[in-house]
Structures are given as structure tokens and as C-alpha cells.
Design an enzyme around this catalytic site. Sequence first.
Site, short mmCIF file in Angstrom:
data_model
loop_
_atom_site.label_atom_id
_atom_site.label_comp_id
_atom_site.label_asym_id
_atom_site.label_seq_id
_atom_site.Cartn_x
_atom_site.Cartn_y
_atom_site.Cartn_z
N CYS A 149 1.09 15.95 0.93
CA CYS A 149 0.57 14.58 1.06
C CYS A 149 1.02 13.69 -0.10
O CYS A 149 0.76 12.48 -0.09
CB CYS A 149 -0.95 14.58 1.17
SG CYS A 149 -1.51 15.32 2.72
N HIS A 189 -0.46 -1.22 10.25
CA HIS A 189 0.96 -1.26 9.94
C HIS A 189 1.21 -1.65 8.48
O HIS A 189 2.05 -2.50 8.18
CB HIS A 189 1.71 -2.19 10.92
CG HIS A 189 1.88 -1.56 12.26
ND1 HIS A 189 0.85 -1.50 13.17
CD2 HIS A 189 2.93 -0.93 12.82
CE1 HIS A 189 1.27 -0.87 14.25
NE2 HIS A 189 2.52 -0.51 14.07
N GLU A 232 -8.56 10.87 10.35
CA GLU A 232 -7.17 10.72 9.89
C GLU A 232 -6.20 11.47 10.80
O GLU A 232 -5.09 11.01 11.04
CB GLU A 232 -7.05 11.23 8.46
CG GLU A 232 -5.69 11.02 7.86
CD GLU A 232 -5.61 11.50 6.43
OE1 GLU A 232 -5.79 10.66 5.53
OE2 GLU A 232 -5.38 12.69 6.22
#
Length: 147
Positions: A37, A78, A130
Site C-alpha cells: 500500500c 477521481h 475500501e
Amino acid sequence: MIQQMYPAANHSYIYELNKDMQFAAAHYIPADEAGRCRKLHGHTYFANITIAGDTLDSAGFLVNFSKLKQLIHDRFDHSVLNEDAESFSSDDSNRFPTTEVVARTICEIVQRYLDGMGNGARCLQVYLRETPTSYCIYRPKAVSAHE
């Protein structure tokens, strides 16, 4: 969005509303412990925001659903979360854009807006998914005896 049941936040308010939304965003976690990550990657986040209160506004809303979408979706969709310097930081682990911190940040953004409404509404919970197998729930500490 697929209908889903969310864990309930305990409260004694007479109104409760929940707003579901999704947004696509990229992030990375700037810590060695984050493993893969640490690299820039993206998610389609699914959020549920729980708001409660006793008093409706002049339009009969606890809060307008469209305002919640504007506050969160329009801000984060976005985007690269790490670039939102107002909300996140690469220097402070308490502000890395982890799922936990993003959920807390959503709650704080919503509560700041609610505080300006004057009807005493409270953001009680943010459920943030998530991935299909990982989610976080953020519930701020109660601020009054009412809760």
C-alpha cells in the site's frame, strides 16, 4: 449501489438518516509498515454516513442528501487523496489517508457543515468500505448527554 445493512449507531434522537455514496480515489500510505500500500493505487470506496437529530430545517430536512454528496463525493471522487493537503499529510501518521483516517475525515467534514446549520444534527457514524472484504467504521465520541 447495492442495498446493505450497516451496524447501527446507538442514540436517542428522533430522526436518523443515512446517505450511501461511492467515489473512486487513489492513495498511498507513506509508511514502511504499509507494505504494497506504499505504492499509489486506487479503490472504489463505498461510504454510508449516519446523521441524527431532533430538529428539521425550514425545508423539512435534517440535512439535504444532495449537500452530503456535494461535500464528500464532489471533493474526493477521481482524486489522489494524498494531494488533499487540508485533510491528509505524508508527515503525520494520524493524517495518512488510511481507511480509518478517511472515514474520520468524512465525519469531520460533514460535522463542520452540520454545525453551521444550527439544528443540532450530529454525524454519528461513517462506514467506509475500501475493498469488497475490508471496511472501517468511525464513530466520534459523544459530545453531549443526549447521545
